[in-house]
Design a protein around this motif. Structure first.
Motif, short mmCIF file in Angstrom:
data_model
loop_
_atom_site.label_atom_id
_atom_site.label_comp_id
_atom_site.label_asym_id
_atom_site.label_seq_id
_atom_site.Cartn_x
_atom_site.Cartn_y
_atom_site.Cartn_z
N THR A 59 -18.84 129.51 -34.61
CA THR A 59 -17.72 128.60 -34.87
C THR A 59 -18.11 127.57 -35.93
N HIS A 83 -10.64 135.16 -35.04
CA HIS A 83 -11.33 134.20 -34.18
C HIS A 83 -11.06 132.77 -34.66
N ASP A 168 -16.08 136.53 -41.77
CA ASP A 168 -16.64 136.20 -40.46
C ASP A 168 -17.36 137.45 -39.96
N ALA A 170 -19.53 137.79 -37.49
CA ALA A 170 -20.19 137.56 -36.20
C ALA A 170 -20.83 138.86 -35.71
N ARG A 171 -20.13 139.99 -36.00
CA ARG A 171 -20.67 141.30 -35.61
C ARG A 171 -20.89 142.19 -36.83
C1 LIG Z 1 -15.51 137.31 -34.54
C2 LIG Z 1 -16.12 136.05 -34.03
N1 LIG Z 1 -16.32 135.01 -34.85
C3 LIG Z 1 -16.87 133.87 -34.44
C4 LIG Z 1 -17.27 133.71 -33.15
C5 LIG Z 1 -17.83 132.37 -32.73
O1 LIG Z 1 -19.11 132.41 -32.29
P1 LIG Z 1 -19.69 131.25 -31.33
O2 LIG Z 1 -19.24 131.60 -29.97
O3 LIG Z 1 -21.16 131.36 -31.54
O4 LIG Z 1 -19.13 129.95 -31.81
C6 LIG Z 1 -17.10 134.75 -32.23
C7 LIG Z 1 -17.51 134.60 -30.83
O5 LIG Z 1 -17.43 135.48 -30.03
C8 LIG Z 1 -16.49 135.94 -32.68
O6 LIG Z 1 -16.26 136.97 -31.86
#
Ligand SMILES: Cc1ncc(COP(=O)(O)O)c(C=O)c1O
Length: 337
Positions: A59, A83, A168, A170-171
């Protein structure tokens, strides 16, 4: 419990804890943490970006990226499942005075055709379209992955129109495992890239923003302003680096198990899913009779955790601390419906 609620629920392994204990550390607010500095440099090189900034969460990373790319009153085009739009507490409005323009994409993915419908004019009264924000893989979109061609098309549109592209990731590790796309490709198409170590890779904490050197310098100051300046973070960077080195290779097994689960669910009369839509470690499936909460209760009684993703939708997320034996138990629990 077999915990399929999220890929964020994993616990640090003994090897990871050992790497943390042995990390050489220093005060990162003074830029003196050798482990964090080296890891930022390594990740920036890996993804073909100039610099990196280790942050506590995905985030914070997403929000820093948007903050440094925009000015108040700007607009960010995003998929409605994003997200940033759904799960970051309205932070873009609060922290950067920008607005998000959610579009109805396909499994969380945007296309140039769709984005074009949302580009604003340059009148005084229009918000300025400034950033296209995409997610790869998608979370609420069900773990969908962009192909190289799809990413290039969105990136070209951004360049042609003078917009920034935020990714983003994250994955992103799952995206790479599923497609074989090399990491530096992502750096070549995005202006800012956010990557996480605390999802399928299994680190307890940590994400990283990757971008040009100047952008990272501005983000570093903003990270401090938002209270994200940390001290001996080599402990965390070491865990993240261990995850990159040791857990990345297990993502393909997560994808295989997710697919196997999706196939079994698709054959069950109580649920619906098209297993073809399952490309990575996330499985979104529908409940035909009753509610998601009722079905979750039945799973819970069998010692299995999942989460609701709508009144009749369930999300199961696979990670390296769910093995083949666990998968068999999950498949057997389908007999309880
Ligand atoms: C696609 C995506 N972006 C950002 C985040 C945010 O990560 P965090 O929980 O470390 O803030 C997540 C969390 O699951 C996510 O799935």
């Amino acid at each position: 419990m077999i915990d399929l609620r999220s890929d964020t629920v994993t616990k640090p392994t003994p090897g990871m804890l050992k790497a943390m204990i042995e990390a050489d550390v220093g005060d990162d607010v003074f830029s003196e943490d050798p482990t964090a500095n080296a890891f930022e440099k390594r990740m920036a090189e890996l993804f073909g970006m100039e610099a990196g900034l280790f942050v506590p969460s995905g985030t914070m990373s997403n929000q820093l990226c948007l903050n440094v790319l925009t000015r108040p009153g700007d607009e960010v085009i995003i998929d409605e499942t994003g997200h940033v739009f759904n799960y970051e507490s309205g932070a873009a409005a609060h922290l950067s005075s920008i607005q998000l323009r959610p579009l109805k994409g396909n499994h969380g993915k945007l296309t140039p055709e769709l984005i074009k419908t949302a580009i604003r004019s340059k009148n005084d009264w229009d918000p300025h379209t400034r950033v296209i924000a995409i997610e790869n893989t998608t979370n609420k979109g069900g773990g969908a992955v962009y192909t190289r061609e799809e990413l290039l098309a969105v990136s070209n549109l951004a360049t042609e129109n003078g917009f920034y592209l935020h990714l983003d990731g994250a994955r992103i590790w799952n995206a790479m495992a599923a497609t074989g796309i090399e990491p530096e490709f992502f750096g070549s198409i995005a202006d800012t890239l956010s990557i996480c170590f605390s999802k399928g890779l299994g680190a307890p904490v940590g994400s990283m923003m990757l971008a040009g050197g100047d952008v990272i310098r501005r983000a570093r100051r903003m990270r401090k302003m938002w209270g994200g300046g940390m001290r001996q973070i080599g402990l965390l960077a070491a865990a993240a680096e261990y995850a990159v080195d040791h857990h990345q290779k297990m993502l393909e097994d997560d994808h295989r198990r997710a697919k196997r689960f999706a196939e079994a669910v698709s054959e069950h009369p109580s649920f619906n899913i098209d297993p073809e839509t399952v490309e990575t470690n996330i499985v979104l499936f529908g409940v035909i009779e009753g509610t998601a909460d009722e079905a979750l209760q039945t799973f819970s009684e069998a010692g299995i955790g999942m989460v609701p993703f709508g009144p009749k939708t369930i999300r199961a997320t696979f990670h390296f601390q769910v093995d083949d034996e666990d998968l068999d138990k999950v498949l057997k629990a389908l007999d309880n419906f």
